[in-house]
Design a protein around this motif. Structure first.
Motif, mmCIF file in Angstrom:
data_model
loop_
_atom_site.group_PDB
_atom_site.id
_atom_site.type_symbol
_atom_site.label_atom_id
_atom_site.label_comp_id
_atom_site.label_asym_id
_atom_site.label_seq_id
_atom_site.Cartn_x
_atom_site.Cartn_y
_atom_site.Cartn_z
ATOM 1 N N ALA A 126 39.858 -48.669 -95.279
ATOM 2 C CA ALA A 126 38.535 -48.051 -95.226
ATOM 3 C C ALA A 126 37.422 -49.054 -95.508
ATOM 4 N N HIS A 127 37.748 -50.140 -96.211
ATOM 5 C CA HIS A 127 36.757 -51.176 -96.511
ATOM 6 C C HIS A 127 36.666 -52.231 -95.413
ATOM 7 N N ALA A 128 37.705 -52.361 -94.594
ATOM 8 C CA ALA A 128 37.777 -53.456 -93.631
ATOM 9 C C ALA A 128 36.744 -53.287 -92.516
ATOM 10 N N HIS A 129 35.940 -54.325 -92.299
ATOM 11 C CA HIS A 129 34.978 -54.338 -91.198
ATOM 12 C C HIS A 129 35.374 -55.453 -90.222
ATOM 13 N N TRP A 130 34.751 -56.600 -90.300
ATOM 14 C CA TRP A 130 35.064 -57.697 -89.383
ATOM 15 C C TRP A 130 36.348 -58.404 -89.804
ATOM 16 N N PHE A 131 37.197 -58.684 -88.818
ATOM 17 C CA PHE A 131 38.437 -59.433 -89.048
ATOM 18 C C PHE A 131 38.458 -60.605 -88.081
ATOM 19 N N VAL A 132 38.715 -61.801 -88.619
ATOM 20 C CA VAL A 132 38.576 -63.035 -87.838
ATOM 21 C C VAL A 132 39.833 -63.886 -87.965
ATOM 22 N N THR A 133 40.309 -64.399 -86.836
ATOM 23 C CA THR A 133 41.323 -65.453 -86.817
ATOM 24 C C THR A 133 40.805 -66.562 -85.911
ATOM 25 N N GLU A 134 41.647 -67.552 -85.650
ATOM 26 C CA GLU A 134 41.250 -68.630 -84.743
ATOM 27 C C GLU A 134 41.108 -68.136 -83.306
ATOM 28 N N TYR A 135 41.587 -66.906 -83.036
ATOM 29 C CA TYR A 135 41.539 -66.383 -81.669
ATOM 30 C C TYR A 135 40.363 -65.434 -81.423
ATOM 31 N N GLY A 136 39.544 -65.223 -82.427
ATOM 32 C CA GLY A 136 38.378 -64.389 -82.194
ATOM 33 C C GLY A 136 38.004 -63.548 -83.404
ATOM 34 N N ALA A 137 37.003 -62.695 -83.200
ATOM 35 C CA ALA A 137 36.497 -61.812 -84.248
ATOM 36 C C ALA A 137 36.423 -60.397 -83.711
ATOM 37 N N VAL A 138 36.914 -59.424 -84.475
ATOM 38 C CA VAL A 138 36.877 -58.021 -84.061
ATOM 39 C C VAL A 138 36.310 -57.173 -85.189
ATOM 40 N N ASN A 139 35.584 -56.145 -84.824
ATOM 41 C CA ASN A 139 34.977 -55.246 -85.800
ATOM 42 C C ASN A 139 35.781 -53.959 -85.860
ATOM 43 N N LEU B 194 36.649 -60.616 -93.199
ATOM 44 C CA LEU B 194 37.923 -61.139 -93.705
ATOM 45 C C LEU B 194 38.454 -62.105 -92.673
ATOM 46 N N ALA B 195 38.820 -63.313 -93.099
ATOM 47 C CA ALA B 195 39.251 -64.343 -92.150
ATOM 48 C C ALA B 195 40.544 -64.986 -92.612
ATOM 49 N N MET B 196 41.404 -65.313 -91.642
ATOM 50 C CA MET B 196 42.659 -65.995 -91.968
ATOM 51 C C MET B 196 43.273 -66.563 -90.691
ATOM 52 N N PRO B 197 44.129 -67.588 -90.811
ATOM 53 C CA PRO B 197 44.893 -68.055 -89.645
ATOM 54 C C PRO B 197 45.829 -66.951 -89.165
ATOM 55 N N SER B 198 46.121 -66.945 -87.881
ATOM 56 C CA SER B 198 46.972 -65.884 -87.336
ATOM 57 C C SER B 198 48.431 -66.045 -87.735
ATOM 58 N N VAL B 199 48.861 -67.262 -88.053
ATOM 59 C CA VAL B 199 50.253 -67.522 -88.430
ATOM 60 C C VAL B 199 50.304 -68.420 -89.659
ATOM 61 N N THR B 200 51.445 -68.421 -90.323
ATOM 62 C CA THR B 200 51.666 -69.328 -91.447
ATOM 63 C C THR B 200 51.952 -70.730 -90.918
ATOM 64 N N ASN B 201 52.103 -71.682 -91.826
ATOM 65 C CA ASN B 201 52.441 -73.055 -91.433
ATOM 66 C C ASN B 201 53.795 -73.128 -90.725
ATOM 67 N N LYS B 202 54.650 -72.105 -90.950
ATOM 68 C CA LYS B 202 55.972 -72.068 -90.309
ATOM 69 C C LYS B 202 55.976 -71.225 -89.043
ATOM 70 N N GLY B 203 54.788 -70.780 -88.616
ATOM 71 C CA GLY B 203 54.697 -70.026 -87.374
ATOM 72 C C GLY B 203 54.958 -68.544 -87.492
#
Length: 440
Positions: free
Chosen positions: A380-393, A352-361
């Motif tokens: 329970a379904h969530a595995h890898w989570f990604v933002t512009e600051y990295g990826a965590v499992n 699952l990937a997304m920017p860490s903040v909205t366009n308004k910060g």
């Protein structure tokens, strides 16, 4: 031998629609605009009421959802596209929560009736078969179940393979309308999207079988895969981003266990280049959504890597991807289908990937989800989570560990407040986040 087809006008074709009927429209680029306009003309003339419209995402005008047709047409969509998002948020249209894999089941099981299927197809071949082109998805099921099938024959609809072929004998009414298909164009990834794309691409192994959702982030990921090898495609949709990778040989499907060497999809959304690419291309199989999005079929391929977007995530890993509060954005779609399938694939990864903040910060990582937010992917379904600051499992991690990991890829300006919220909820301190962050 070709069947002699008798064409009628769009206005005559839609005369079969009765008040109270349920009407299915083919999806995305294949939405039959001439039939839609003719149906709406009948609505304006007060000839219809309480007609239910069903479809997945569509491109182009959707006038039946306008407030002027309140009491005439009721849009109950399976996925909320940009053309009907505002009216859905305003309450003039509605949404049926359903996994994309099960949209076909709504018709085939009889949960939803289908009185009229309005579709757009290619010109018939010498054997009397037309192709559904860019929209097989739930449209094939609608054709099978409908009392009346109205087909727009359009020379611009590509002749796609797979489950896309239907015989003209299965069509009741024919209309001819040769208009170019609606195109969807995507912007060039910005700096944040590019960073997310790089972080996701670092998780993709050679030989992986890819699923990408809709939007800028999937395209940003594809742009980073030029040095990969032997990638495959099994997805609900693809767009222009895959074409350079096919041309360079990066995408060839050699490592797939099923549909080896073929790109599998259920609908398409892109420019004319995409439509030209699938035309008479046996290397692309446009399949029923009950096949493409079945998690157990997905899992048959090794290294399935599913990359999907999100609107918000909380510190436990709950993923909101359809609505925030009273604002409805899209739908369940195929996210869970592919996350479930990828997590069960040998060597697979659900991302699952997304920017860490909205366009308004505003931080999109929250201590708790916004009241009314729709949880599409459970913790329970969530595995890898990604933002512009990295990826965590997050897989196999406790709630406290998840909080630390998720905060570690939040925007730095928001980490302290999230850390305080995590401590209040779990006693999870931010001080040793770096030691537990996983990046691959």
């Amino acid at each position: 031998m070709k069947k002699q087809i008798k064409y009628v006008s769009a206005a005559e074709a839609v005369r079969v629609i009765k008040s109270g009927d349920h009407v299915h429209l083919s999806s995305v680029a294949s939405a039959p605009q001439c039939l839609i306009q003719a149906m709406c003309d009948r609505g304006r003339n007060h000839e219809l009421k309480d007609v239910h419209i069903h479809h997945l995402h569509t491109e182009g005008p959707a006038p039946y959802a306008d407030p002027e047709f309140e009491g005439v047409f009721q849009l109950d969509s399976f996925f909320v596209g940009g053309n009907v998002r505002k009216v859905t948020q305003s309450g003039y249209a509605d949404y049926i929560p359903v996994f994309l894999s099960e949209t076909q089941k709504l018709y085939r099981s009889g949960v939803l009736p289908c009185n009229v299927a309005m579709i757009q197809v290619s010109e018939p071949d010498a054997h009397g078969y037309v192709s559904l082109g860019t929209s097989v998805d739930a449209t094939l099921a609608a054709v099978e179940c409908a009392e009346h099938v109205i087909a727009v024959i359009n020379k611009y609809v590509p002749r796609s393979f797979g489950d896309a072929f239907i015989h003209v004998d299965d069509i009741d009414i024919f209309v001819q309308d040769d208009k170019p298909l609606e195109e969807a164009h995507f912007s060039v990834p910005n700096e944040i999207e590019t960073a997310i794309g790089k972080n996701c691409a670092a998780l993709i192994e050679d030989g992986a079988c890819l699923q990408m959702g809709i939007g800028a982030i999937p395209n940003a990921v594809l742009a980073q895969l030029g040095n990969h090898k032997d990638l495959g495609i099994h997805t609900e949709m693809f767009a222009d981003g895959v074409l350079p990778l096919v041309e360079s040989g990066v995408i060839n499907g050699r490592n797939k266990a099923i549909d080896k060497g073929k790109m599998v999809s259920t609908f398409l959304m892109g420019s004319q280049k995409v439509y030209d690419f699938i035309d008479n291309n046996p290397g692309v199989a446009m399949m029923d959504v009950g096949y493409t999005n079945d998690p157990f079929i997905i899992a048959k391929n090794p290294k399935v890597t599913a990359i999907n977007s999100a609107l918000q995530v909380d510190l436990t890993g709950q993923i909101c991807a359809d609505s925030l509060g009273t604002k409805f954005y899209s739908g369940v779609g195929g996210q869970i289908d592919f996350i479930y399938g990828a997590s069960r694939s040998e060597g697979g990864k659900a991302i699952l990937a997304m920017p860490s903040v909205t366009n308004k910060g505003v931080s999109k990582i929250a201590s708790t989800l916004t009241l009314g937010a729709g949880v599409v992917t459970t913790r329970a379904h969530a595995h890898w989570f990604v933002t512009e600051y990295g990826a965590v499992n997050l897989y196999g991690k406790s709630l406290q560990e998840r909080a630390r990991l998720i905060i570690s890829v939040a925007h730095p300006d928001h980490q302290e407040e999230l850390d305080k919220a995590a401590f209040e909820r779990y006693g999870a301190h931010h001080t040793y986040i770096k030691a537990t962050t996983q990046t691959k």
